[in-house]
Motif scaffolding. Structure first.
Motif, PDB file in Angstrom:
ATOM      1  N   ARG A   1      51.905  61.240  22.010  1.00 45.37           N
ATOM      2  CA  ARG A   1      52.407  61.979  23.169  1.00 45.37           C
ATOM      3  C   ARG A   1      53.539  61.241  23.876  1.00 45.37           C
ATOM      4  O   ARG A   1      54.383  61.865  24.519  1.00 45.37           O
ATOM      5  CB  ARG A   1      51.266  62.215  24.157  1.00 45.37           C
ATOM      6  CG  ARG A   1      50.185  63.141  23.632  1.00 45.37           C
ATOM      7  CD  ARG A   1      49.000  63.208  24.573  1.00 45.37           C
ATOM      8  NE  ARG A   1      48.017  64.181  24.118  1.00 45.37           N
ATOM      9  CZ  ARG A   1      46.829  64.354  24.691  1.00 45.37           C
ATOM     10  NH1 ARG A   1      46.499  63.600  25.738  1.00 45.37           N
ATOM     11  NH2 ARG A   1      45.982  65.252  24.229  1.00 45.37           N
ATOM     12  N   TYR A   2      53.555  59.912  23.751  1.00 47.83           N
ATOM     13  CA  TYR A   2      54.539  59.118  24.485  1.00 47.83           C
ATOM     14  C   TYR A   2      55.919  59.129  23.828  1.00 47.83           C
ATOM     15  O   TYR A   2      56.894  58.721  24.449  1.00 47.83           O
ATOM     16  CB  TYR A   2      54.031  57.683  24.643  1.00 47.83           C
ATOM     17  CG  TYR A   2      52.900  57.587  25.637  1.00 47.83           C
ATOM     18  CD1 TYR A   2      53.139  57.294  26.980  1.00 47.83           C
ATOM     19  CD2 TYR A   2      51.598  57.845  25.246  1.00 47.83           C
ATOM     20  CE1 TYR A   2      52.102  57.242  27.896  1.00 47.83           C
ATOM     21  CE2 TYR A   2      50.555  57.799  26.154  1.00 47.83           C
ATOM     22  CZ  TYR A   2      50.810  57.499  27.476  1.00 47.83           C
ATOM     23  OH  TYR A   2      49.782  57.460  28.378  1.00 47.83           O
TER      24      TYR A   2
ATOM     25  N   VAL B   1      41.747  63.972   3.925  1.00 53.64           N
ATOM     26  CA  VAL B   1      41.588  62.552   4.247  1.00 53.64           C
ATOM     27  C   VAL B   1      41.831  62.341   5.737  1.00 53.64           C
ATOM     28  O   VAL B   1      42.468  63.162   6.403  1.00 53.64           O
ATOM     29  CB  VAL B   1      42.541  61.636   3.430  1.00 53.64           C
ATOM     30  CG1 VAL B   1      42.110  61.546   1.976  1.00 53.64           C
ATOM     31  CG2 VAL B   1      43.984  62.105   3.529  1.00 53.64           C
ATOM     32  N   VAL B   2      41.319  61.194   6.244  1.00 49.34           N
ATOM     33  CA  VAL B   2      41.450  60.896   7.671  1.00 49.34           C
ATOM     34  C   VAL B   2      41.652  59.403   7.864  1.00 49.34           C
ATOM     35  O   VAL B   2      41.012  58.585   7.194  1.00 49.34           O
ATOM     36  CB  VAL B   2      40.202  61.395   8.451  1.00 49.34           C
ATOM     37  CG1 VAL B   2      38.928  60.821   7.864  1.00 49.34           C
ATOM     38  CG2 VAL B   2      40.302  61.086   9.936  1.00 49.34           C
ATOM     39  N   GLU B   3      42.583  59.048   8.754  1.00 48.08           N
ATOM     40  CA  GLU B   3      42.810  57.649   9.125  1.00 48.08           C
ATOM     41  C   GLU B   3      43.371  57.623  10.542  1.00 48.08           C
ATOM     42  O   GLU B   3      43.206  58.587  11.269  1.00 48.08           O
ATOM     43  CB  GLU B   3      43.679  56.917   8.100  1.00 48.08           C
ATOM     44  CG  GLU B   3      44.988  57.575   7.745  1.00 48.08           C
ATOM     45  CD  GLU B   3      46.060  57.394   8.792  1.00 48.08           C
ATOM     46  OE1 GLU B   3      46.549  56.262   8.954  1.00 48.08           O
ATOM     47  OE2 GLU B   3      46.443  58.391   9.445  1.00 48.08           O
ATOM     48  N   MET B   4      44.057  56.541  10.946  1.00 43.96           N
ATOM     49  CA  MET B   4      44.348  56.370  12.359  1.00 43.96           C
ATOM     50  C   MET B   4      45.823  56.156  12.734  1.00 43.96           C
ATOM     51  O   MET B   4      46.146  56.217  13.916  1.00 43.96           O
ATOM     52  CB  MET B   4      43.536  55.189  12.915  1.00 43.96           C
ATOM     53  CG  MET B   4      42.050  55.316  12.711  1.00 43.96           C
ATOM     54  SD  MET B   4      41.080  53.956  13.410  1.00 43.96           S
ATOM     55  CE  MET B   4      41.065  54.429  15.143  1.00 43.96           C
ATOM     56  N   GLU B   5      46.697  55.891  11.782  1.00 44.70           N
ATOM     57  CA  GLU B   5      48.028  55.412  12.162  1.00 44.70           C
ATOM     58  C   GLU B   5      49.228  56.218  11.683  1.00 44.70           C
ATOM     59  O   GLU B   5      50.302  56.134  12.286  1.00 44.70           O
ATOM     60  CB  GLU B   5      48.219  53.969  11.666  1.00 44.70           C
ATOM     61  CG  GLU B   5      47.322  52.940  12.300  1.00 44.70           C
ATOM     62  CD  GLU B   5      45.998  52.741  11.587  1.00 44.70           C
ATOM     63  OE1 GLU B   5      45.089  52.116  12.161  1.00 44.70           O
ATOM     64  OE2 GLU B   5      45.873  53.230  10.439  1.00 44.70           O
ATOM     65  N   THR B   6      49.116  56.962  10.589  1.00 50.75           N
ATOM     66  CA  THR B   6      50.348  57.461   9.965  1.00 50.75           C
ATOM     67  C   THR B   6      51.055  58.557  10.742  1.00 50.75           C
ATOM     68  O   THR B   6      52.273  58.700  10.640  1.00 50.75           O
ATOM     69  CB  THR B   6      50.098  57.958   8.528  1.00 50.75           C
ATOM     70  OG1 THR B   6      49.042  58.916   8.532  1.00 50.75           O
ATOM     71  CG2 THR B   6      49.756  56.816   7.611  1.00 50.75           C
ATOM     72  N   SER B   7      50.326  59.358  11.505  1.00 50.97           N
ATOM     73  CA  SER B   7      51.004  60.421  12.252  1.00 50.97           C
ATOM     74  C   SER B   7      52.039  59.839  13.203  1.00 50.97           C
ATOM     75  O   SER B   7      53.211  60.226  13.191  1.00 50.97           O
ATOM     76  CB  SER B   7      49.986  61.264  13.016  1.00 50.97           C
ATOM     77  OG  SER B   7      50.646  62.232  13.805  1.00 50.97           O
ATOM     78  N   VAL B   8      51.605  58.891  14.041  1.00 49.05           N
ATOM     79  CA  VAL B   8      52.555  58.269  14.962  1.00 49.05           C
ATOM     80  C   VAL B   8      53.548  57.396  14.205  1.00 49.05           C
ATOM     81  O   VAL B   8      54.716  57.268  14.608  1.00 49.05           O
ATOM     82  CB  VAL B   8      51.819  57.458  16.049  1.00 49.05           C
ATOM     83  CG1 VAL B   8      51.298  56.137  15.527  1.00 49.05           C
ATOM     84  CG2 VAL B   8      52.710  57.237  17.258  1.00 49.05           C
ATOM     85  N   GLY B   9      53.121  56.806  13.076  1.00 52.58           N
ATOM     86  CA  GLY B   9      54.023  55.967  12.288  1.00 52.58           C
ATOM     87  C   GLY B   9      55.178  56.749  11.701  1.00 52.58           C
ATOM     88  O   GLY B   9      56.337  56.326  11.786  1.00 52.58           O
ATOM     89  N   PHE B  10      54.878  57.900  11.097  1.00 53.00           N
ATOM     90  CA  PHE B  10      55.945  58.737  10.539  1.00 53.00           C
ATOM     91  C   PHE B  10      56.911  59.179  11.641  1.00 53.00           C
ATOM     92  O   PHE B  10      58.126  59.190  11.456  1.00 53.00           O
ATOM     93  CB  PHE B  10      55.356  59.972   9.849  1.00 53.00           C
ATOM     94  CG  PHE B  10      54.609  59.696   8.575  1.00 53.00           C
ATOM     95  CD1 PHE B  10      54.890  58.582   7.803  1.00 53.00           C
ATOM     96  CD2 PHE B  10      53.617  60.569   8.134  1.00 53.00           C
ATOM     97  CE1 PHE B  10      54.200  58.333   6.627  1.00 53.00           C
ATOM     98  CE2 PHE B  10      52.930  60.336   6.958  1.00 53.00           C
ATOM     99  CZ  PHE B  10      53.212  59.221   6.197  1.00 53.00           C
ATOM    100  N   ARG B  11      56.366  59.535  12.787  1.00 50.67           N
ATOM    101  CA  ARG B  11      57.202  60.011  13.902  1.00 50.67           C
ATOM    102  C   ARG B  11      58.098  58.893  14.433  1.00 50.67           C
ATOM    103  O   ARG B  11      59.306  59.076  14.649  1.00 50.67           O
ATOM    104  CB  ARG B  11      56.322  60.561  15.026  1.00 50.67           C
ATOM    105  CG  ARG B  11      57.070  61.310  16.112  1.00 50.67           C
ATOM    106  CD  ARG B  11      56.143  61.701  17.251  1.00 50.67           C
ATOM    107  NE  ARG B  11      55.122  62.639  16.860  1.00 50.67           N
ATOM    108  CZ  ARG B  11      55.249  63.961  16.888  1.00 50.67           C
ATOM    109  NH1 ARG B  11      56.410  64.493  17.279  1.00 50.67           N
ATOM    110  NH2 ARG B  11      54.262  64.748  16.534  1.00 50.67           N
TER     111      ARG B  11
END
Length: 271
Positions: free
Chosen positions: A134-135, A204-214
């Protein structure tokens, strides 16, 4: 929001670009190489086939960084810590360096019975289920929520990684899959929402790639990811129970054998 807005926000309160890098990484910008491996939890010993590792950061630093002397040159290996906030800050800090390409490597939980413990998964996209995004998704925190939005790896680097993964896995008789991922903020509380996550089409599920790709796209850095399946909720094989020793051995073999080859071959083509 664009990357310069992020940087200007820090400069407004007295920071320089060098200080932004040192605060985020613990190193000067010139100490980071063009090709970077990011891992939330693994260190170079997990992927010893990459090459000789030389620690650059202090042993007690929150972000751990090594030079990796590979056969094709020197890479940067960064252990970021787990979770979207710390991962985002590392990627944004890399925008102050000469980093051009990132390969994310880490563990992922499977939500499909056909995906086995130790298998490799290459995510085609990652759905935002984290709060850190969101940031940087918008200039207005009170505006439209980005929860549920898809973020994508760099298409060119993704294609290279898929091609190299297919060849390496065929050679070593290793299973691999394309991933439809969701990045979440919690391990414990995710299980109450598994039905909703599966209905989103995620395997699949994890914690970092969504914000990482962005964040990588904002910073002008190409990024793709290679996952190792650590657990499978649908088969009652969790991080704490249900996995056989054979499955654990297979996973260790895949990480030790296939991951270094995929990483080095992908970076070699991406130079």
């Amino acid at each position: 929001m664009d990357y310069q807005t992020i940087i200007n926000g820090m400069k407004r309160f007295g920071s320089t670009e060098t200080e932004i890098c040192v605060r985020g990484l613990g190193l000067l910008p010139e100490q980071i190489h063009e090709h970077v491996i990011l891992a939330p939890w693994w260190d170079p010993s997990v992927l010893s086939g990459l090459g000789e590792a030389v620690r650059l950061s202090e042993p007690d630093a929150s972000v751990q960084i090594w030079d990796i002397q590979s056969k094709d040159g020197v890479l940067t290996f960064i252990k970021t810590g787990m979770g979207a906030p710390v991962f985002m800050d590392v990627v944004l800090s890399l925008g102050m360096t000469c980093c051009k390409k990132i390969l994310f490597v880490g563990s992922v939980g499977a939500l499909d019975p056909a995906i086995g413990i130790g298998d490799i998964v290459i995510p085609e996209y990652s759905i935002c289920g984290d709060g850190a995004s969101r940031y940087i998704a918008s200039g207005d925190l009170a505006g439209k929520d980005c929860w549920g939005e898809k973020t994508y790896p760099d298409p060119g680097l993704l294609q290279i990684v898929k091609e190299e993964t297919e060849q390496v896995c065929r050679q070593h008789e290793i299973r691999w899959h394309l991933g439809k991922n969701i990045s979440i903020d919690t391990i414990s509380a995710q299980f109450a929402h598994i039905d909703t996550i599966v209905k989103l089409g995620c395997n699949v599920v994890e914690m970092e790639t969504s914000v990482g790709f962005r964040a990588a796209k904002m910073a002008g850095i190409s990024m793709a990811a290679v996952f190792s399946v650590s657990d499978n909720t649908m088969k009652n094989k969790s991080l704490v129970s249900g996995r056989t020793q054979e499955e654990k051995n297979y996973r260790a073999f895949v990480r030790r054998t296939a991951f270094p080859e995929i990483i080095l071959r992908s970076f070699q083509r991406a130079f």
